[in-house]
Design a protein around this motif. Sequence first.
Motif, short mmCIF file in Angstrom:
data_model
loop_
_atom_site.label_atom_id
_atom_site.label_comp_id
_atom_site.label_asym_id
_atom_site.label_seq_id
_atom_site.Cartn_x
_atom_site.Cartn_y
_atom_site.Cartn_z
N SER A 1 61.91 64.98 11.29
CA SER A 1 60.47 65.23 12.24
C SER A 1 59.51 65.74 11.07
N LEU A 2 59.87 66.44 10.17
CA LEU A 2 59.14 66.92 9.18
C LEU A 2 58.52 65.64 8.18
N ASP A 3 59.55 65.11 7.70
CA ASP A 3 59.17 63.94 6.83
C ASP A 3 58.28 62.94 7.51
N ALA A 4 58.69 62.50 8.74
CA ALA A 4 57.89 61.48 9.45
C ALA A 4 56.67 61.92 9.79
N GLN B 1 63.06 68.44 18.23
CA GLN B 1 61.72 68.90 17.22
C GLN B 1 60.60 67.91 17.52
N HIS B 2 59.30 68.32 17.10
CA HIS B 2 58.39 67.85 17.04
C HIS B 2 57.23 68.37 16.23
N VAL B 3 56.82 67.64 15.22
CA VAL B 3 55.73 67.80 14.25
C VAL B 3 54.53 67.44 14.52
N VAL B 4 53.38 68.21 14.45
CA VAL B 4 52.02 67.67 14.46
C VAL B 4 51.27 68.23 13.20
N CYS B 5 50.34 67.72 12.64
CA CYS B 5 49.49 67.73 11.38
C CYS B 5 48.03 67.99 12.24
N LEU B 6 47.30 68.93 11.75
CA LEU B 6 45.88 69.06 12.02
C LEU B 6 45.10 69.15 10.79
N ASN C 1 55.28 57.28 18.29
CA ASN C 1 56.10 58.23 17.63
C ASN C 1 57.04 57.34 16.86
N PRO C 2 57.25 57.59 15.43
CA PRO C 2 57.73 56.68 14.55
C PRO C 2 59.54 56.89 14.45
N LEU C 3 59.72 57.92 15.43
CA LEU C 3 61.18 58.59 15.33
C LEU C 3 61.77 58.19 16.75
N PRO C 4 63.01 57.77 16.66
CA PRO C 4 63.56 57.38 17.89
C PRO C 4 63.84 58.63 18.83
N PRO C 5 64.19 58.61 20.23
CA PRO C 5 64.22 59.97 21.14
C PRO C 5 65.53 60.80 20.62
#
Length: 518
Positions: free
Chosen positions: A308-311, A402-407, A420-424
């Motif tokens: 999640s961090l990488d993506a 996990q979920h990551v967001v950038c602002l 979302n680039p990752l699978p559930p």
Amino acid sequence: MGAGGAVPIVVGVGDIKNRSQKIEDAVEPMKLMLQATLVAIKDTGLSEAKAKKLQSAIESVSVVANWTWNYPDLPGLISENLGVNPSYKAISDHGGNSPAKFFDEAARRISAGESRVAVVTGGEALASLGACAAAGKMPPPGWTKPDKNAPTVDLSAVSNRAETVGTVHSVGLPIHVYPLYENGFRAHHGQSMAENNKESAKLYADFAKVAEKMPLAWNYGQPAATEDFIGTVSKKNRMICYPYPLLMNAFNNINLAGTCLLTSTDYARELGIPESKWIYALGGAGTSDSGNFWERPNFYSSPSISRSLDAGLEVSGLNKDQIDLFDFYSCFPIVPKLACKHLGFSVTDLPKPITLLGGLTSFGGAGNNYSMHALTAMVRELRNGKVRNGLVLANGGVATYQHVVCLSTHPRDSPYPKENPLPPILDDETVPSFDERAEGEATIETYTVEFSRNGAPSRGHIVGRLKSNGHRFLANHADSNTLQQLSSGVKEQIGRNGWVSTGQDGRNLFSFDIAEKL
């Protein structure tokens, strides 16, 4: 709307803290969320007339599920009280990843032109509810009538969960599973027990100092707990599950609510929202490890956190060095440790801040909604103009979701990601075979010991591997000697050999005694 779609921004944030625990002052979660949303609307800086226009344009209401109260339709109630009828209404599953996930999804809808204005909100009144329960009274008149058909939220007992091999062994709550990871992490990286405890205590003492200066923190106004106090077991800091005493566990008895208000740059310009209020949503990503903790690859890393961090960074067009501020979810020390290890940060010599709030012990757990307050705090920090980019890591379950967001203070170079680039759920990691019933010589892969309120060890939880085939199993301690050794806190138990067998009640029982006689 640009060629690639609208540009999503945060234009308003609001937080509400009801510090009073008097029964007559108890405010239900829905009303706290409503107050936070009205504060977020006011935070845009618009005139009263334009603020009403903004409010009437709300087309998306996403609500983080609360632990306090069973509502028949919480998004509907909030919408009704706001005087809007949004085309999109949602309530999350239970998980601390929800604020970041809903934020990311709201930004996506705005980018796609599906929503002009989106509300993402959540809140709890657990302190008030606890005060009512302690007094043997119901909350004050005026609280929404609870939905009797809704499942009761009880996160405090394994026995109330659907039966699994975990519940058979009375293991599976956050207080159990995060220590399994902390112990596994310590052994894998060659730390002594004393070194590991000191690292955790220093980390949480640093967090407590942040909370000490954060007005929204539940402990605001109280002196920050020191490293020595956090790291020393005492009557006021009793051991919960080794190696975590009370002050390394999340504290959830709070009354807090928070809201993020998102719209597009086009609509913000139309309304006249000052650009000084704009913070750009850059991107997000999230995934999950297996919901069954015994089906994880190991207990010293978290693929869902790492991926999640990488993506999240990749879809936002950033690398870790371009992030000025982080807020890592911190229900227990192991979560920020896992994130720091993946990013190459030293937990005892951090290059950048990794909490804006002070962690779930000192700031307050806020149920599933902790990271909503991280998002609102991040927006305020970015608005100050001293930093450019921020990242929020929201964690849920037992190091599960996990979920990551950038602002950022600056927009993306390309349209907001459409998905979302990752699978559930991650299903491409190698996981050991698992035996529900185990017999034979075995090795401890990780473990924890649960302690009673009087400070005595009460139950050992072992994740082990059979020597015969390498299969993983769960077990409890088989005898007092084994429990005593597991709880000693002196000798490393991971990697030690023993013997496991299945008892008459279906539980696997692990002992050192038989192995030492062989």
